[in-house]
Design a protein around this motif. Structure first.
Motif, PDB file in Angstrom:
ATOM      1  N   THR A   1       0.878  -1.168   0.000  1.00  0.00           N
ATOM      2  CA  THR A   1       0.000   0.000   0.000  1.00  0.00           C
ATOM      3  C   THR A   1       0.916   1.219   0.000  1.00  0.00           C
ATOM      4  OG1 THR A   1      -1.784  -1.119   1.180  1.00  0.00           O
ATOM      5  CG2 THR A   1      -1.784   1.278   1.228  1.00  0.00           C
TER       6      THR A   1
ATOM      7  N   VAL B   1      -8.781   3.528   0.787  1.00  0.00           N
ATOM      8  CA  VAL B   1      -7.452   2.961   1.038  1.00  0.00           C
ATOM      9  C   VAL B   1      -7.036   3.445   2.424  1.00  0.00           C
ATOM     10  CG1 VAL B   1      -5.052   2.814   0.295  1.00  0.00           C
ATOM     11  CG2 VAL B   1      -6.862   3.024  -1.420  1.00  0.00           C
TER      12      VAL B   1
ATOM     13  N   ARG C   1      -1.791  -1.081  -3.895  1.00  0.00           N
ATOM     14  CA  ARG C   1      -2.858  -0.097  -3.778  1.00  0.00           C
ATOM     15  C   ARG C   1      -2.224   1.275  -3.588  1.00  0.00           C
ATOM     16  NH1 ARG C   1      -6.847  -1.537   0.875  1.00  0.00           N
ATOM     17  NH2 ARG C   1      -4.867  -1.850   1.953  1.00  0.00           N
TER      18      ARG C   1
ATOM     19  N   ASP D   1      -5.834   4.333  -6.655  1.00  0.00           N
ATOM     20  CA  ASP D   1      -7.126   3.784  -6.260  1.00  0.00           C
ATOM     21  C   ASP D   1      -8.005   4.878  -5.662  1.00  0.00           C
ATOM     22  OD1 ASP D   1      -6.822   0.605  -6.424  1.00  0.00           O
ATOM     23  OD2 ASP D   1      -4.928   1.456  -5.737  1.00  0.00           O
TER      24      ASP D   1
END
Length: 226
Positions: free
Chosen positions: A18, A111, A44, A68
């Motif tokens: 991430t 997220v 992500r 995202d």
């Protein structure tokens, strides 16, 4: 116009992470490529795209494709209206926007900020310094301990031949030991935010201020003459 390159080291893209991207102004021209590569590697991406004025925004579709979730930040009211569901908007500086997102002031977090393994900041030296410091202060409750944060350090450059002229020499200070070392930014622009001596960077960025101001005035005069 004198061009030379390419130089430097490619940004490392890790799979399955991430990633938080933090872009200020022209820094977004680099970050949307990094975001696209990170998503292609299965990561992500949460993207904070910051601008001083509403007219400064560009490549909207590319930025959206690179993330995202995008948090559109602008110092100038009323800011930007997101085009996609799940994207956010904030009027204020980029650190304030990150705090607002992390604290839930902007609503749900598609997220989660505290999932972030990596932060990549590209923008002015003051913006990157502010993000680096905020990670240990107002942003600390919203970030994973042990995350890795880098900035693309915009040292003055001259020869672009890697470790030759030392125009881009950048001091680093180890946050644990205090040891000072030096790196050549043209060899690798991506540097740990916790190690970069931003006071030294600011001083070096001002060394050509007179020439830059003269050049700016000359260009403006030439354009007015046309």
């Amino acid at each position: 116009v004198i061009l030379m390159g390419p130089t430097g080291t490619p940004t490392e893209i890790e799979a399955g992470e991430t990633v938080i991207l933090v872009g200020g102004g022209l820094g977004n021209a680099v970050l949307f490529s990094i975001g696209a590569a990170a998503r292609a590697a299965g990561s992500r991406v949460l993207y904070f795209a910051g601008y001083k004025k509403r007219i400064d925004r560009y490549k909207v579709a590319e930025i959206e494709a690179a993330a995202d979730t995008v948090v559109w930040c602008c110092d100038e009211a009323p800011g930007f209206q997101p085009d996609r569901p799940g994207d956010k908007q904030f009027v204020g500086n980029i650190v304030e926007a990150m705090v607002a997102y992390g604290s839930g002031q902007l609503g749900d977090q598609p997220v989660p900020m505290d999932d972030a393994d990596r932060i990549i900041a590209i923008g002015s030296d003051r913006m990157m310094a502010a993000v680096g410091a905020a990670r240990h202060n107002q942003l600390k409750p919203y970030l994973k301990a042990g995350h890795f944060a880098i900035g693309s350090i915009n040292s003055p450059m001259q020869c672009m031949m890697k470790e030759i002229c030392a125009q881009c020499l950048q001091p680093h200070k180890d946050p644990q030991t205090g040891e000072v070392t030096y790196v050549f930014s043209c060899f690798n622009q991506d540097q740990p935010l916790d190690s970069v001596d931003f006071t030294g960077l600011s001083s070096r960025l001002r060394q050509n201020t007179v020439q830059e101001k003269l050049t700016s005035r000359w260009i403006r005069r030439c354009l007015e003459a046309d």
